[in-house]
Design a protein around this motif. Structure first.
Motif, PDB file in Angstrom:
ATOM      1  N   GLN A 202       0.820  -1.207   0.000  1.00 48.69           N
ATOM      2  CA  GLN A 202       0.000   0.000   0.000  1.00 48.69           C
ATOM      3  C   GLN A 202       0.862   1.268   0.000  1.00 48.69           C
ATOM      4  O   GLN A 202       0.651   2.164  -0.823  1.00 48.69           O
ATOM      5  N   THR A 203       1.834   1.342   0.911  1.00 51.64           N
ATOM      6  CA  THR A 203       2.667   2.547   0.966  1.00 51.64           C
ATOM      7  C   THR A 203       3.528   2.669  -0.291  1.00 51.64           C
ATOM      8  O   THR A 203       3.777   3.781  -0.777  1.00 51.64           O
ATOM      9  N   PHE A 204       3.964   1.533  -0.839  1.00 50.35           N
ATOM     10  CA  PHE A 204       4.743   1.564  -2.077  1.00 50.35           C
ATOM     11  C   PHE A 204       3.885   2.075  -3.230  1.00 50.35           C
ATOM     12  O   PHE A 204       4.313   2.944  -4.010  1.00 50.35           O
ATOM     13  N   ASN A 205       2.684   1.560  -3.365  1.00 44.33           N
ATOM     14  CA  ASN A 205       1.795   1.990  -4.449  1.00 44.33           C
ATOM     15  C   ASN A 205       1.455   3.479  -4.328  1.00 44.33           C
ATOM     16  O   ASN A 205       1.346   4.183  -5.340  1.00 44.33           O
ATOM     17  N   GLU A 206       1.288   3.952  -3.106  1.00 44.31           N
ATOM     18  CA  GLU A 206       1.022   5.383  -2.910  1.00 44.31           C
ATOM     19  C   GLU A 206       2.208   6.216  -3.364  1.00 44.31           C
ATOM     20  O   GLU A 206       2.042   7.267  -4.005  1.00 44.31           O
ATOM     21  N   ALA A 207       3.416   5.751  -3.057  1.00 42.02           N
ATOM     22  CA  ALA A 207       4.616   6.467  -3.485  1.00 42.02           C
ATOM     23  C   ALA A 207       4.747   6.462  -5.008  1.00 42.02           C
ATOM     24  O   ALA A 207       5.104   7.488  -5.616  1.00 42.02           O
ATOM     25  N   MET A 208       4.434   5.330  -5.634  1.00 34.83           N
ATOM     26  CA  MET A 208       4.525   5.256  -7.094  1.00 34.83           C
ATOM     27  C   MET A 208       3.454   6.103  -7.758  1.00 34.83           C
ATOM     28  O   MET A 208       3.692   6.703  -8.815  1.00 34.83           O
ATOM     29  N   THR A 209       2.272   6.201  -7.163  1.00 32.81           N
ATOM     30  CA  THR A 209       1.213   7.055  -7.714  1.00 32.81           C
ATOM     31  C   THR A 209       1.628   8.514  -7.673  1.00 32.81           C
ATOM     32  O   THR A 209       1.423   9.272  -8.646  1.00 32.81           O
ATOM     33  N   ARG A 210       2.235   8.942  -6.569  1.00 29.95           N
ATOM     34  CA  ARG A 210       2.726  10.322  -6.484  1.00 29.95           C
ATOM     35  C   ARG A 210       3.794  10.572  -7.543  1.00 29.95           C
ATOM     36  O   ARG A 210       3.820  11.637  -8.171  1.00 29.95           O
ATOM     37  N   GLY A 422      13.058  -5.664  -3.168  1.00 26.29           N
ATOM     38  CA  GLY A 422      12.990  -5.180  -4.548  1.00 26.29           C
ATOM     39  C   GLY A 422      12.358  -3.802  -4.631  1.00 26.29           C
ATOM     40  O   GLY A 422      12.846  -2.915  -5.349  1.00 26.29           O
ATOM     41  N   ARG A 423      11.289  -3.590  -3.898  1.00 29.33           N
ATOM     42  CA  ARG A 423      10.644  -2.273  -3.890  1.00 29.33           C
ATOM     43  C   ARG A 423      11.583  -1.210  -3.310  1.00 29.33           C
ATOM     44  O   ARG A 423      11.576  -0.049  -3.737  1.00 29.33           O
TER      45      ARG A 423
END
Length: 612
Positions: A202-210, A422-423
């Motif tokens: 979740q936190t990774f996807n939020e960072a990638m969306t930003r 990996g992330r």
């Protein structure tokens, strides 16, 4: 009577100095003998006295043998020429092959890099090596031998198979080797290298969306001023997701549309299919030929190509898929190098997704791949970065690619820690982006473990070089509309498409092939379908469509066919999310001749003309 002590001491010192001076004089007067400290290695040899080169020059003609001492080993060469710098000794061998010996310090660990550039017609270099008298050689259970020198253990980056009869073997396929301090054995825990933002999806996807939002804003502001194919593709694909596709396509400048920076890949959005078709067929021939030669020559470098199993499978080259898998099955895990690791993870995933029968041969290499990552991964606690050192430098594009493939593999294998690792690699690259979204191409590692942008030099390539945000986006490939080669399924009989459609499939009907293509309603895209044998006619929207070489000019669908390469080129305007292309084969000798326009087929759309 005994002489005073002080004069006797001074006399002895004078005598020793005189003897030392004479020895030095003899050394440098006889055949130009020299011994120099270059970086952290000692180089000893003989200058050619008849060459007329000043003694203080950085370039010299040589005669006889040269010895290089580093880490308890002695390397012996017979070069013709030496070029030296602060940390590099570059030797030119008879025949023109170049050997560069470079010392560097990765953190507090000294390393020696040996890199060969082979002259035409030369296929190997054998470098005699032997341990110094003060060194101890130990054989390891993994095939590696260790040199113990002054209490420090050293190892080559390769296994002992590259060492034959006391000689280090370099070939054009294996032209680089490093000799370095053996890492201390310690239990490796991926959790020690996981960044906070990467700890869960979740936190990774939020960072990638930003990150995507910031880059989309930048692309929209600059796309009409300066662009390359990567940027146009990234911007167009993201615009489709955001409902601004028409504006994105219209923003491409005339200079880009007609210029050399454009390739066939962006044609799925922008058209220009006559030029794209030529570029497409040439690129396909080149890539297929290049990778197939690697496989036929049994070179594992084919793993450096992106998703090579999927590439050949989509195009119907089952023989090359099998030959490549045969090389993987016969591969010694100890021969795995860092450059091949992303290809190992991609191969593992491709094998599973393609549902190839038999055991996954990449499985046997996964543990060694993870071990190599654990040996080279580093954490900069000051900047909170986690990156892998690769060939003596921190290559940021390689790190992002490695992080992406490691993440995808670990997710599929249900390994949460390695997925988070990996992330972490991916986020570490993005953490160093500038206001354009670009990241530095290379980093250097200081002795205190701090990572800084590379300043240039032989080991670091061009100073200030950067990876654009669009290039990073290409590696990430997060969008469903990114251009790709699509297999049309079992019914297609070897037919495949180059498209931006997220879903392409085919159904075999009596005497016809019905291809389904998805895309947003009222939007236009272009498709190249390869492997289409000559046919009778084509139906779009369930009505017959004639071919028209000028089909791109009209605000409607259309097609042309290249019989020589059996490629069907289409422009599709979607009235529905899923449209159908029906290729009817069973009408002999009745391929339609070009008509002026397809307007007769769809009069409601013929009034609009699209010159783009």
């Amino acid at each position: 009577m005994r002489k005073p002590v002080v004069p006797r001491i001074l006399g002895l010192l004078a005598l020793y100095c005189a003897v030392f001076f004479v020895l030095v004089l003899l050394q440098f007067s006889k055949k130009g003998n020299f011994t120099q400290l270059i970086g952290s290695m000692v180089v000893s040899g003989h200058y050619r006295l008849d060459a007329g080169v000043p003694a203080d020059s950085n370039e010299h003609f040589l005669t006889g043998d040269v010895k290089i001492f580093f880490g308890g080993l002695e390397f012996e060469l017979e070069p013709e020429y030496l070029i030296r710098s602060d940390d590099t000794a570059q030797f030119i061998l008879p025949g023109g092959t170049e050997l560069a010996f470079t010392t560097l310090s990765a953190g507090s660990r000294p390393e020696l890099h040996i890199d060969a550039v082979f002259a035409e017609g030369q296929h190997e270099v054998k470098i005699p090596i032997q341990p110094r008298r003060s060194s101890v050689v130990r054989d390891g259970a993994d095939g590696q031998f260790t040199i113990l020198h002054n209490g420090i253990q050293y190892q080559f980056s390769r296994t002992a198979y590259a060492l034959e009869n006391g000689q280090l073997l370099l070939t054009p396929d294996d032209a680089f080797v490093s000799y370095r301090v053996k890492p201390e054995h310690r239990p490796f825990s991926p959790g020690d290298y996981i960044l906070a933002q990467a700890r869960n999806s979740q936190t990774f996807n939020e960072a990638m969306t930003r990150w995507r939002d910031q880059n989309f804003s930048y692309w929209s502001q600059t796309i009409s001023l300066r662009a390359d194919d990567d940027t146009v593709i990234a911007y167009s694909g993201e615009a489709l997701r955001r409902g601004t596709y028409k504006a994105a396509v219209a923003a491409a400048s005339p200079d880009f549309l007609a210029g050399p920076r454009r390739t066939y890949e962006s044609s799925v959005f922008l058209g220009g299919m006559d030029r794209a078709l030529r570029s497409f067929t040439a690129a396909e021939r080149e890539k297929i030929g290049r990778i197939s030669r690697m496989i036929n020559e049994k070179s594992l470098d084919f793993l450096k190509e992106s998703h090579v199993l999927d590439f050949f499978s989509v195009r119907g080259y089952a023989n090359l898929v099998n030959d490549g898998l045969g090389l993987i099955r016969g591969m010694d895990p100890a021969a795995l190098s860092m450059e091949l690791i992303p290809g190992i993870f991609e191969g593992y995933i491709d094998f599973r997704q393609l549902r190839i029968q038999g055991d996954n041969p990449f499985e046997q290499l996964i543990n060694q791949a993870c071990f190599l990552v654990s040996e080279e991964i580093m954490r900069d606690t000051e900047k909170d970065l986690v990156l892998v050192s690769h060939n003596g430098r921190i290559d940021m594009e390689f790190n992002f690619h490695l992080g992406k493939t490691l993440w995808v593999w670990a997710e599929s294998a249900g390994n949460a820690d390695w997925a988070a690792l990996g992330r972490s690699l991916m986020l570490s690259v993005l953490a160093l982006r500038d206001n354009t979204g670009a990241a530095p191409a290379f980093l250097e590692l200081a002795e205190n473990g701090v990572m800084t942008e590379a300043s240039g030099g032989a080991a670091n390539h061009t100073p200030g070089a950067r990876i654009s945000s669009a290039k990073i986006y290409r590696i990430l490939n997060p969008g469903e509309y990114y251009p790709h080669a699509a297999n049309l399924g079992p019914a297609s009989n070897g037919i495949w498409a180059w498209t931006a459609s997220p879903l392409v499939s085919a159904v075999q009907e009596e005497g016809a092939l019905n291809i389904s293509v998805s895309f947003p309603i009222n939007e236009i895209h272009y498709v190249m379908i390869r492997g289409v044998r000559p046919f009778g006619k084509i139906q779009l929207y369930n009505i017959d469509y004639r071919t028209d070489p000028q089909f791109e000019r009209y605000d409607s669908s259309g097609w042309v066919y290249n019989a020589q390469d059996q490629i069907l080129v289409l422009k599709m305007k979607h009235r529905q999310t899923v449209e159908h292309i029906k290729i009817i084969f069973d009408i002999p000798d009745s391929i339609d001749t070009p008509d002026e326009t397809n307007a007769a087929n769809e009069t409601e759309e013929a009034s609009g003309i699209n010159e783009g």
